[in-house]
Scaffold this motif. Structure first.
Motif, short mmCIF file in Angstrom:
data_model
loop_
_atom_site.label_atom_id
_atom_site.label_comp_id
_atom_site.label_asym_id
_atom_site.label_seq_id
_atom_site.Cartn_x
_atom_site.Cartn_y
_atom_site.Cartn_z
N LYS A 200 -4.70 9.69 -2.99
CA LYS A 200 -3.26 9.53 -2.98
C LYS A 200 -2.78 8.26 -2.28
O LYS A 200 -1.66 8.17 -1.82
CB LYS A 200 -2.57 10.75 -2.35
CG LYS A 200 -2.77 12.04 -3.12
CD LYS A 200 -1.96 13.14 -2.49
CE LYS A 200 -2.13 14.42 -3.26
NZ LYS A 200 -1.32 15.50 -2.71
N ILE A 201 -3.65 7.24 -2.22
CA ILE A 201 -3.29 5.96 -1.63
C ILE A 201 -3.60 4.86 -2.64
O ILE A 201 -4.71 4.78 -3.16
CB ILE A 201 -4.06 5.70 -0.31
CG1 ILE A 201 -3.76 6.80 0.69
CG2 ILE A 201 -3.69 4.33 0.27
CD1 ILE A 201 -4.57 6.72 1.96
N PHE A 202 -2.58 4.02 -2.92
CA PHE A 202 -2.69 3.01 -3.95
C PHE A 202 -2.33 1.64 -3.39
O PHE A 202 -1.42 1.52 -2.57
CB PHE A 202 -1.77 3.34 -5.13
CG PHE A 202 -2.17 4.60 -5.84
CD1 PHE A 202 -2.99 4.54 -6.96
CD2 PHE A 202 -1.75 5.83 -5.39
CE1 PHE A 202 -3.37 5.70 -7.61
CE2 PHE A 202 -2.13 7.00 -6.03
CZ PHE A 202 -2.95 6.93 -7.15
N LEU A 203 -3.04 0.62 -3.87
CA LEU A 203 -2.76 -0.77 -3.52
C LEU A 203 -2.11 -1.41 -4.73
O LEU A 203 -2.69 -1.46 -5.81
CB LEU A 203 -4.05 -1.51 -3.16
CG LEU A 203 -3.91 -3.01 -2.92
CD1 LEU A 203 -3.01 -3.30 -1.73
CD2 LEU A 203 -5.28 -3.63 -2.71
N VAL B 107 0.88 -1.16 0.00
CA VAL B 107 0.00 0.00 0.00
C VAL B 107 0.92 1.22 0.00
O VAL B 107 1.81 1.34 0.85
CB VAL B 107 -0.93 0.02 1.23
CG1 VAL B 107 -1.71 1.32 1.29
CG2 VAL B 107 -1.87 -1.17 1.20
N VAL B 108 0.71 2.10 -0.96
CA VAL B 108 1.58 3.26 -1.13
C VAL B 108 0.78 4.53 -0.86
O VAL B 108 -0.21 4.81 -1.53
CB VAL B 108 2.18 3.29 -2.56
CG1 VAL B 108 3.14 4.45 -2.70
CG2 VAL B 108 2.86 1.97 -2.88
N ASN B 109 1.23 5.28 0.13
CA ASN B 109 0.60 6.55 0.51
C ASN B 109 1.47 7.67 -0.03
O ASN B 109 2.63 7.83 0.38
CB ASN B 109 0.48 6.63 2.03
CG ASN B 109 -0.20 7.89 2.50
OD1 ASN B 109 -0.48 8.80 1.71
ND2 ASN B 109 -0.46 7.97 3.78
N LEU B 110 0.93 8.46 -0.94
CA LEU B 110 1.70 9.51 -1.60
C LEU B 110 1.43 10.91 -1.03
O LEU B 110 1.77 11.91 -1.67
CB LEU B 110 1.40 9.50 -3.11
CG LEU B 110 1.72 8.18 -3.82
CD1 LEU B 110 1.26 8.24 -5.26
CD2 LEU B 110 3.21 7.87 -3.73
N HIS B 111 0.86 11.01 0.15
CA HIS B 111 0.52 12.31 0.73
C HIS B 111 1.74 13.19 0.97
O HIS B 111 1.63 14.42 0.95
CB HIS B 111 -0.24 12.14 2.05
CG HIS B 111 -1.66 11.76 1.84
ND1 HIS B 111 -2.25 10.72 2.49
CD2 HIS B 111 -2.62 12.27 1.02
CE1 HIS B 111 -3.50 10.61 2.11
NE2 HIS B 111 -3.75 11.53 1.21
N ARG B 112 2.88 12.63 1.20
CA ARG B 112 4.08 13.42 1.51
C ARG B 112 4.83 13.90 0.27
O ARG B 112 5.82 14.61 0.38
CB ARG B 112 5.02 12.61 2.39
CG ARG B 112 4.39 12.27 3.72
CD ARG B 112 5.44 11.84 4.69
NE ARG B 112 4.87 11.47 5.96
CZ ARG B 112 4.75 12.29 6.99
NH1 ARG B 112 5.14 13.54 6.89
NH2 ARG B 112 4.22 11.88 8.12
N ILE C 23 -2.77 -2.52 -9.91
CA ILE C 23 -2.66 -1.34 -9.07
C ILE C 23 -4.04 -0.69 -9.01
O ILE C 23 -4.72 -0.56 -10.03
CB ILE C 23 -1.59 -0.35 -9.60
CG1 ILE C 23 -1.38 0.81 -8.62
CG2 ILE C 23 -1.90 0.13 -10.99
CD1 ILE C 23 -0.16 1.66 -8.92
N GLN C 24 -4.47 -0.36 -7.80
CA GLN C 24 -5.79 0.24 -7.61
C GLN C 24 -5.67 1.40 -6.64
O GLN C 24 -4.92 1.33 -5.66
CB GLN C 24 -6.78 -0.77 -7.02
CG GLN C 24 -7.10 -1.91 -7.91
CD GLN C 24 -8.09 -2.86 -7.25
OE1 GLN C 24 -8.64 -2.59 -6.20
NE2 GLN C 24 -8.33 -3.99 -7.90
#
Length: 142
Positions: A118-121, A83-88, A112-113
């Protein structure tokens, strides 16, 4: 004579062993209830299933720079979900990360979903994902 000794002594050893087994069984049966046995059986079955599927490991990433994207790719190549959080990240860097991860996902035949703003699985081929998360258009623009 040795044959006779062997026959007598082995028989005595077998009797002693049988007595020990009966004592151990009685002590165990007295201490554990039927419910506890069933519970421990279910627990051990669940642990066996979990240990059998070592690929079911999920890690959360919150990259602070584009350079950290290669760590995520290496993890995905090991057939593990992320799980990728791109908030930063700034918008341009986040776009580059998604482009890179999309290429990695394509190469490993994964998926990829977007599961939040801004959060991807990211999942490899061996991990299936079912269901959909709907988002408002206003959340998509953030």
């Amino acid at each position: 004579m040795d044959k006779v000794k062997k026959w007598f002594f082995e028989e005595e050893d077998a009797e002693e062993y049988d007595n020990d087994v009966e004592i151990d069984t009685e002590e165990t049966a007295g201490k554990t209830s039927l419910f506890e046995k069933a519970k421990s059986s279910r627990t051990s079955d669940a642990m066996k299933a979990l240990n059998a599927n070592k690929d079911s490991h999920l890690i959360l990433f919150e990259p602070r720079a584009y350079g950290e994207t290669q760590d995520i790719a290496n993890f995905l190549k090991q057939k593990r979900a992320a799980v990728v959080n791109l908030h930063r990240l700034q918008k341009e860097q986040a776009k580059r990360v998604i482009d890179f991860l999309s290429g990695v996902i394509y190469a490993i035949e994964g998926d990829i979903q977007q599961i939040g703003p801004k959060i991807f699985l990211c999942t490899p081929k061996n991990i299936g994902v079912s269901g959909n998360i709907t988002m408002d258009d206003s959340e998509d623009e953030d």
